[in-house]
Design a protein around this motif. Sequence first.
Motif, PDB file in Angstrom:
ATOM      1  N   ALA A   1      23.970 -26.373  12.499  1.00  0.00           N
ATOM      2  CA  ALA A   1      24.296 -24.956  12.695  1.00  0.00           C
ATOM      3  C   ALA A   1      25.106 -24.409  11.529  1.00  0.00           C
ATOM      4  O   ALA A   1      24.858 -23.294  11.048  1.00  0.00           O
ATOM      5  CB  ALA A   1      25.056 -24.783  14.005  1.00  0.00           C
TER       6      ALA A   1
ATOM      7  N   ILE B   1      20.376 -19.547  16.739  1.00  0.00           N
ATOM      8  CA  ILE B   1      21.302 -19.200  15.652  1.00  0.00           C
ATOM      9  C   ILE B   1      20.533 -18.652  14.459  1.00  0.00           C
ATOM     10  O   ILE B   1      20.908 -17.636  13.863  1.00  0.00           O
ATOM     11  CB  ILE B   1      22.132 -20.445  15.248  1.00  0.00           C
TER      12      ILE B   1
ATOM     13  N   LEU C   1      24.236 -21.250   8.901  1.00  0.00           N
ATOM     14  CA  LEU C   1      25.152 -20.119   8.727  1.00  0.00           C
ATOM     15  C   LEU C   1      25.691 -20.007   7.308  1.00  0.00           C
ATOM     16  O   LEU C   1      26.243 -18.971   6.940  1.00  0.00           O
ATOM     17  CB  LEU C   1      26.326 -20.247   9.707  1.00  0.00           C
TER      18      LEU C   1
ATOM     19  N   GLN D   1      20.551 -14.851  12.751  1.00  0.00           N
ATOM     20  CA  GLN D   1      20.906 -14.675  11.342  1.00  0.00           C
ATOM     21  C   GLN D   1      19.815 -13.971  10.546  1.00  0.00           C
ATOM     22  O   GLN D   1      20.091 -13.142   9.679  1.00  0.00           O
ATOM     23  CB  GLN D   1      21.181 -16.039  10.702  1.00  0.00           C
TER      24      GLN D   1
END
Length: 373
Positions: A74, A28, A78, A32
């Motif tokens: 997570a 993740i 984000l 990003q």
Amino acid sequence: PDFVAPGPGGTSYAAPNVSGAILLLQEINFNQTGSFLKAASIKALLAHTAYEAGTNAGPDYKHGWGLINPKGAADLILDQSGTQRINEEALANGETDYYLVYSDGTAPLTATINWLDPAILPVSRAYDASDLNNSTSRLVNDLDMRVVSLADVVQASPYILDPTNPDNAATTGDNFRDNIEKIEWTNPTAGWYAIRVSHKGTLSASQDYSLVISGVSQGACAVEALPTIQNTYDGTVWSTAFSNGQSVSVEGNLTLTGDASFADVLFSSGVTVTIPTSNTLTITGNVWSFADVTFAGDGILRIAGTSSQNWCGGGNAAVVEFDNSTGATLGGAPLAISDYLDAQAGTLSANGSLLLSSSAGNYAQIHESGGQV
């Protein structure tokens, strides 16, 4: 243990759960940012977001930092443009790092730091009962973290455990045993806070560390020293004493009744500062603000210090004059200028962004009358 994980029982189930979660979190983060998190960041992230697994708040010797929470970790990755941050930094010997953050008081303010401590020889073995549960500290570089309220200088310390009483609940204080520290300010008052990272003794070398922060309304500006707030304007009583070059925290809408001059200034989220025509607000120190801070009116916002200045955050303004021969830097959220920027001396650089647009009936202009943008 550092953490516990779900499964029928034993490390044979917990280890693959944690390992798989870490791999997904790295994926993740790479999607990003284009890079992987450091090992220290992963451990700090897991400790920061873990579910409480014991009967008391904080770590314990049975569950470590708690039950891993991969979704929470997570979400934090984000949401780094919002209320949460992951900072990978380094602390030099004799240095102190500060991070200014703003809490709106609606959520706990939490900070977790972790670092990979240099290797050290293990404790010598006596091969008797003294070898059991030896609690001799083996830290090489002992970093320290505190969270300080700038409004009243109240300080929060990290969780600590007592190895001589392992069943006791975690308390808070000076952690001199671990290379991970976590502070939870459960009910913060709305206002500015500083997260301070320092060290004891002498560092063997510059020490990399990872700092995870949540519960802030944008912010996490890295600064070398904290501003000394000499006055706070709460939006009700304006005093001309505020405009004699003092460092000020502006926490309510402000309309100038004449020219004003601030040194360091902190603008709280959502504040509007109205500068009437023919008036000038001069800032000679550093600025901390948010993208939703507005400088209204047709007057001039003037950035003119005698030493290098930093604007951490952003805002919206019509006319800005920059006059600092030493230089100034924009960082964080964009500073949006709708009509006119005049660089009169020095160099204005942007680690964040400068947004120049035109208001109705005007042309947006950058004028370099002696300075450079």
